[in-house]
Design an enzyme around this catalytic site. Sequence first.
Site, PDB file in Angstrom:
ATOM      1  N   HIS A   1       3.809  11.209   5.698  1.00 18.80           N
ATOM      2  CA  HIS A   1       3.076  11.145   6.969  1.00 18.80           C
ATOM      3  C   HIS A   1       3.964  10.514   8.031  1.00 18.80           C
ATOM      4  O   HIS A   1       4.437   9.393   7.846  1.00 18.80           O
ATOM      5  CB  HIS A   1       1.811  10.290   6.818  1.00 18.80           C
ATOM      6  CG  HIS A   1       0.758  10.938   5.986  1.00 18.80           C
ATOM      7  ND1 HIS A   1      -0.246  10.232   5.365  1.00 18.80           N
ATOM      8  CD2 HIS A   1       0.553  12.247   5.696  1.00 18.80           C
ATOM      9  CE1 HIS A   1      -1.035  11.089   4.718  1.00 18.80           C
ATOM     10  NE2 HIS A   1      -0.561  12.316   4.892  1.00 18.80           N
TER      11      HIS A   1
ATOM     12  N   HIS B   1       0.819  -1.208   0.000  1.00 18.00           N
ATOM     13  CA  HIS B   1       0.000   0.000   0.000  1.00 18.00           C
ATOM     14  C   HIS B   1       0.853   1.259   0.000  1.00 18.00           C
ATOM     15  O   HIS B   1       0.438   2.315  -0.468  1.00 18.00           O
ATOM     16  CB  HIS B   1      -0.913   0.049   1.227  1.00 18.00           C
ATOM     17  CG  HIS B   1      -1.931  -1.034   1.295  1.00 18.00           C
ATOM     18  ND1 HIS B   1      -2.873  -1.220   0.303  1.00 18.00           N
ATOM     19  CD2 HIS B   1      -2.161  -1.987   2.223  1.00 18.00           C
ATOM     20  CE1 HIS B   1      -3.636  -2.242   0.637  1.00 18.00           C
ATOM     21  NE2 HIS B   1      -3.225  -2.731   1.786  1.00 18.00           N
TER      22      HIS B   1
ATOM     23  N   HIS C   1       5.472   7.103   6.296  1.00 20.85           N
ATOM     24  CA  HIS C   1       5.182   6.509   4.991  1.00 20.85           C
ATOM     25  C   HIS C   1       4.798   7.615   4.021  1.00 20.85           C
ATOM     26  O   HIS C   1       4.701   8.783   4.410  1.00 20.85           O
ATOM     27  CB  HIS C   1       4.048   5.480   5.128  1.00 20.85           C
ATOM     28  CG  HIS C   1       2.772   6.100   5.586  1.00 20.85           C
ATOM     29  ND1 HIS C   1       2.417   6.187   6.905  1.00 20.85           N
ATOM     30  CD2 HIS C   1       1.782   6.726   4.897  1.00 20.85           C
ATOM     31  CE1 HIS C   1       1.263   6.821   7.012  1.00 20.85           C
ATOM     32  NE2 HIS C   1       0.858   7.170   5.803  1.00 20.85           N
TER      33      HIS C   1
ATOM     34  N   GLU D   1      -2.310  13.518  -0.539  1.00 27.96           N
ATOM     35  CA  GLU D   1      -3.662  13.231  -0.038  1.00 27.96           C
ATOM     36  C   GLU D   1      -4.381  14.520   0.299  1.00 27.96           C
ATOM     37  O   GLU D   1      -5.484  14.773  -0.190  1.00 27.96           O
ATOM     38  CB  GLU D   1      -3.577  12.316   1.190  1.00 27.96           C
ATOM     39  CG  GLU D   1      -3.003  10.965   0.839  1.00 27.96           C
ATOM     40  CD  GLU D   1      -3.570   9.868   1.699  1.00 27.96           C
ATOM     41  OE1 GLU D   1      -3.312   9.873   2.916  1.00 27.96           O
ATOM     42  OE2 GLU D   1      -4.286   8.990   1.140  1.00 27.96           O
TER      43      GLU D   1
ATOM     44  N   THR E   1      -6.225   7.703   6.770  1.00 30.98           N
ATOM     45  CA  THR E   1      -6.653   7.849   5.372  1.00 30.98           C
ATOM     46  C   THR E   1      -6.741   6.502   4.661  1.00 30.98           C
ATOM     47  O   THR E   1      -6.997   6.456   3.464  1.00 30.98           O
ATOM     48  CB  THR E   1      -5.696   8.776   4.589  1.00 30.98           C
ATOM     49  OG1 THR E   1      -4.420   8.139   4.486  1.00 30.98           O
ATOM     50  CG2 THR E   1      -5.558  10.125   5.271  1.00 30.98           C
TER      51      THR E   1
ATOM     52  N   HIS F   1       2.566   8.905   0.292  1.00 32.99           N
ATOM     53  CA  HIS F   1       1.491   8.778  -0.703  1.00 32.99           C
ATOM     54  C   HIS F   1       1.958   9.516  -1.944  1.00 32.99           C
ATOM     55  O   HIS F   1       2.534  10.611  -1.827  1.00 32.99           O
ATOM     56  CB  HIS F   1       0.196   9.394  -0.172  1.00 32.99           C
ATOM     57  CG  HIS F   1      -0.259   8.781   1.128  1.00 32.99           C
ATOM     58  ND1 HIS F   1      -1.150   7.734   1.180  1.00 32.99           N
ATOM     59  CD2 HIS F   1       0.068   9.051   2.411  1.00 32.99           C
ATOM     60  CE1 HIS F   1      -1.353   7.384   2.443  1.00 32.99           C
ATOM     61  NE2 HIS F   1      -0.623   8.183   3.218  1.00 32.99           N
TER      62      HIS F   1
END
Length: 255
Positions: free
Chosen positions: A115, A64, A90, A102, A196, A92
């Site tokens: 994040h 992910h 991590h 995000e 999220t 995104h």
Amino acid sequence: HQHHWGYHDQELWLSAFEHCSGKSQSPINIDTDKVSYDPKLPPLKLEGYDLTGSTALTLINNGHTLQLSLPSSMRIMRGFDQVFVAAQLHFHWGTKEVPGSEHTIDNVHFPAEIHVVHYNTKYANLAEAARKADGLAVLGGFIGIGLHDNDNYEKIMSALSDISIEESDTEIPGFNVRHLLPDSLDRFYRYNGSLTTPPCFQTVSWTVFNDSIRVSRRQLAALEDTLKTEHNKLLSKNFRAPQLLHGRKVLASFH
Ligand code: 3J4
Ligand code: ZN
């Protein structure tokens, strides 16, 4: 019952995970005309973020995201009523064509977002805290494109080729994690939201920095093009769409 979920069909999250349809979901669009300046928001004080010379850190492609495990010696000592310790950070991201932050600022996405997930020390661990109303504090930073390689990000980006396969991990030497965040932490937005990702627990006090971080186009491309998810598909566009505010206030630490 561990449910499979993905970013291509986010509407399915709503039926499979009850919290994902709540009224305090993340991410959000930050409408800079509508935020409230709060002079009482205390400045953040981060402690123990310099891991230079300390034990190696585990970097994982979990299918992910790209995630770095962090030691509980890293803490937010000021900025909240309670002490929060780091668990992991991590990212995104999107693709070359689709910016993948995000949160958005005035409906504009940045290319990527970091994040740093912290949990309240009154709880035993991340999993327990993630279910508690005052359990989590996540620091979010926008990642944009600059002219030069970012040496701090290179410590992570240069290891990506070792973990291109889903569920693979590698070790990287300790470094100063503070340097992954913007130069100034003084200008930030604060609001109450959620994880999220499923299970979307509404347990996060979000801090989103106004000032962005810069990495080179090449470094961003490494993030966008290297990691693979299930069925050997490219891991990209791992961002959730902005969620409705439902009357929530977004505070700003600055004018
Ligand atoms: C928990 C669950 C698993 O979300 S984000 O909002 O920062 N993008 O708490 C742990 C697990 O125990 O079951 O996904 O969330 C994680 S988490 O808090 O580390 N988490 C929040 C992973 C995505 C991140
Ligand atoms: Zn995240």
